[in-house]
Design an enzyme around this catalytic site. Structure first.
Site, PDB file in Angstrom:
ATOM      1  N   GLN A  95     -11.551   0.427   9.760  1.00 54.23           N
ATOM      2  CA  GLN A  95     -11.631  -1.028   9.677  1.00 54.23           C
ATOM      3  C   GLN A  95     -13.077  -1.471   9.397  1.00 54.23           C
ATOM      4  O   GLN A  95     -13.316  -2.411   8.655  1.00 54.23           O
ATOM      5  CB  GLN A  95     -11.124  -1.640  10.998  1.00 54.23           C
ATOM      6  CG  GLN A  95     -11.298  -3.137  11.133  1.00 54.23           C
ATOM      7  CD  GLN A  95     -10.440  -3.923  10.148  1.00 54.23           C
ATOM      8  OE1 GLN A  95      -9.432  -3.427   9.656  1.00 54.23           O
ATOM      9  NE2 GLN A  95     -10.846  -5.145   9.846  1.00 54.23           N
ATOM     10  N   GLU A  96     -14.032  -0.747   9.960  1.00 57.39           N
ATOM     11  CA  GLU A  96     -15.433  -1.140   9.800  1.00 57.39           C
ATOM     12  C   GLU A  96     -15.980  -0.809   8.404  1.00 57.39           C
ATOM     13  O   GLU A  96     -16.641  -1.634   7.796  1.00 57.39           O
ATOM     14  CB  GLU A  96     -16.301  -0.435  10.850  1.00 57.39           C
ATOM     15  CG  GLU A  96     -16.068  -0.929  12.280  1.00 57.39           C
ATOM     16  CD  GLU A  96     -16.595  -2.337  12.508  1.00 57.39           C
ATOM     17  OE1 GLU A  96     -17.271  -2.896  11.626  1.00 57.39           O
ATOM     18  OE2 GLU A  96     -16.307  -2.901  13.590  1.00 57.39           O
TER      19      GLU A  96
END
Ligand code: GLU
Length: 471
Positions: free
Chosen positions: A303-304
């Site tokens: 996600q990052e």
């Protein structure tokens, strides 16, 4: 166990003259609630920690707790076997995502419904979406034998005699949806919650249209001698509805199902092969060192940065876990772009956030709130929990906090809290995406571990992958 159960049954029944006792007396006298179910992601399965899980399991366990008895789960392979088990008094009830139908009402009794679902015709992307019943005629449609879906198709056939389909008994809904995804079956019918869950892992499947009217799911009891037990079940459902437990259970299993789109899911699955191998040993090590599930930690990394160690954002966050400079300082990390340091630092940070949150928050909600804090900041999360309290809801419950977080962007609310404005919708999306990535990753790695381990004949059902991976 079953033998013992049969003996108790006989004893109790013989002991009371002509009228058999209600199942409730039987449950209380024997100290056990015997429930038959199916192994599917929307009912019952073994979770990643080898503990039983699933929405029906969670509900049945709470019901058994309410009655003060032990829960005994007996899985069955087909829908028919479930109904037989209650008709033959081998179990007190069925909890297996069963719809109330007119035909079934002739031979069994139902509790009040606890969930409403649509029956949906499912096809494979790229094969042309059928838009109405006549467009289904020429295609190969396969459904589960004895299902509410087969019953609906029979009703539709009255108006559309050319409608044909095949019924199978041995496969589960997951098998059917996988066969639609790989093209070996053209169409099937699935309940909407089943579809939503599987869609995350089978991005090719699509809903063509809904058929019949919505189905009400309920627990199933024998027609006779179950009235008092049913009344207890109805009271139980009324209570868990009122106190929010039902909504929490549903969120636990379905909360993240509509977050990822087709492209997102496909790309993620591709990156599991092309990018994750470079880092997965570190995710595993760092997660183990801090008591986290490695797939959750890897999902945070995805996600990052989409697993890119050189990622940089315009706001100055960097590296695979996108740490800010301040966080890197706080964690004593010299080089944020070093993936190993970044991964270990993030694991430590998430574990710390979990520790800083009150211990009245239970898992998995604790993990979701720690991740929300990781994204939006600990104090903003605290503000959101304060809003939940102002609204008279429960700040220890993620589904309530998830509703409050976006309010941090509204003047009416951010003026009333200590740390002011925040882009509160972001942590919501952030957490739900991570839940989706983590469960896809769990599904992929479970499948691979199972095939690597064929020699050992793993007994854990493949469906184990469908739960949230925290904790
Ligand atoms: N809700 C369906 C029924 O009651 C179950 C079949 C399925 O899981 O697809 O028959």
């Amino acid at each position: 166990m079953l033998a013992r159960f049969a003996i108790i049954a006989t004893t109790v029944w013989l002991g009371t003259c002509s009228t058999p006792p209600d199942w409730l007396d039987h449950v209380l006298a024997g100290g056990q609630l015997v429930v038959v179910t199916r192994e599917t992601p929307t009912t019952y399965f073994l979770g990643h920690d080898d503990q039983p899980a699933g929405p029906e399991y969670d509900l049945a366990r709470r019901f058994a707790d309410t009655l003060g008895v032990e829960l005994v789960i007996k899985p069955r392979d087909s829908l028919d076997a479930l109904f037989d088990a209650v008709r033959n008094n081998e179990a007190h009830m069925v909890a297996a995502g069963i719809a109330i139908t007119d035909k079934r009402k002739q031979t069994v009794a139902f509790s009040e419904p606890y969930q409403s679902v649509e029956q949906q015709i499912v096809y494979r992307l790229g094969t042309g979406r059928p838009k109405s019943v006549p467009e289904v005629f020429e295609r190969n449609l396969v459904v589960l034998r004895d299902s509410s879906h087969a019953e609906t198709l029979r009703a539709i056939k009255a108006d559309h005699p050319r409608l044909t389909w095949q019924e199978i008994a041995d496969d589960g809904v997951g098998d059917l949806l996988s066969q639609v995804a790989d093209g070996s079956v053209q169409l099937t019918v699935a309940d909407s919650h089943d579809f939503d869950l599987h869609r995350n892992f089978l991005p090719e499947i699509r809903v063509a249209f809904d058929i019949g009217s919505a189905d009400d799911l309920a627990w199933v009891f024998p027609l006779q001698h179950s009235k008092a037990l049913r009344t207890e079940a109805n009271r139980f459902f009324a209570r868990v509805r009122r106190n929010g437990q039902l909504a929490r259970i549903q969120d636990r299993y379905y909360g993240h199902t509509d977050e990822l789109d087709y492209v997102g899911t496909r790309t993620f699955i591709r990156h599991v092969d092309s990018r994750l191998p470079r880092y997965d040993a570190w995710f595993r090590e760092a997660a183990a060192a801090h008591g986290l599930d490695w797939r959750l930690l890897a999902a945070v990394g995805y996600q990052e940065s989409h697993w890119r160690a050189k990622a940089v954002s315009p706001t100055g966050v960097r590296g695979i876990m996108m740490l800010t400079e301040a966080t890197a300082d706080y964690l004593d990390i010299d080089d944020r772009t070093d993936p190993r340091s970044s991964i270990f630092g993030a694991a430590r940070f998430i574990a710390r956030l979990k520790e800083r949150l009150p211990d009245t928050i239970r898992e998995p909600d604790l993990t979701w709130m720690a991740l929300a804090a990781y994204n939006v900041g600990f104090y903003h999360l605290r503000d959101a929990r304060a809003i939940v309290e102002l609204e008279g809801k429960n700040p220890n419950v993620w589904i309530d906090v998830r509703e409050a977080l976006p309010l941090l962007a509204q003047k009416k609310w951010y003026q009333r809290v200590k740390y002011g404005y925040a882009r509160g919708w972001e942590p919501v999306r952030y957490v739900e995406n991570i839940r989706s990535y983590a469960s896809i990753l769990r599904w992929i790695t479970d499948e691979r571990e199972t095939s690597d381990d064929d020699a050992q004949q793993l007994t854990q059902p493949a469906a184990s992958s469908f739960t949230d991976v925290a904790p």
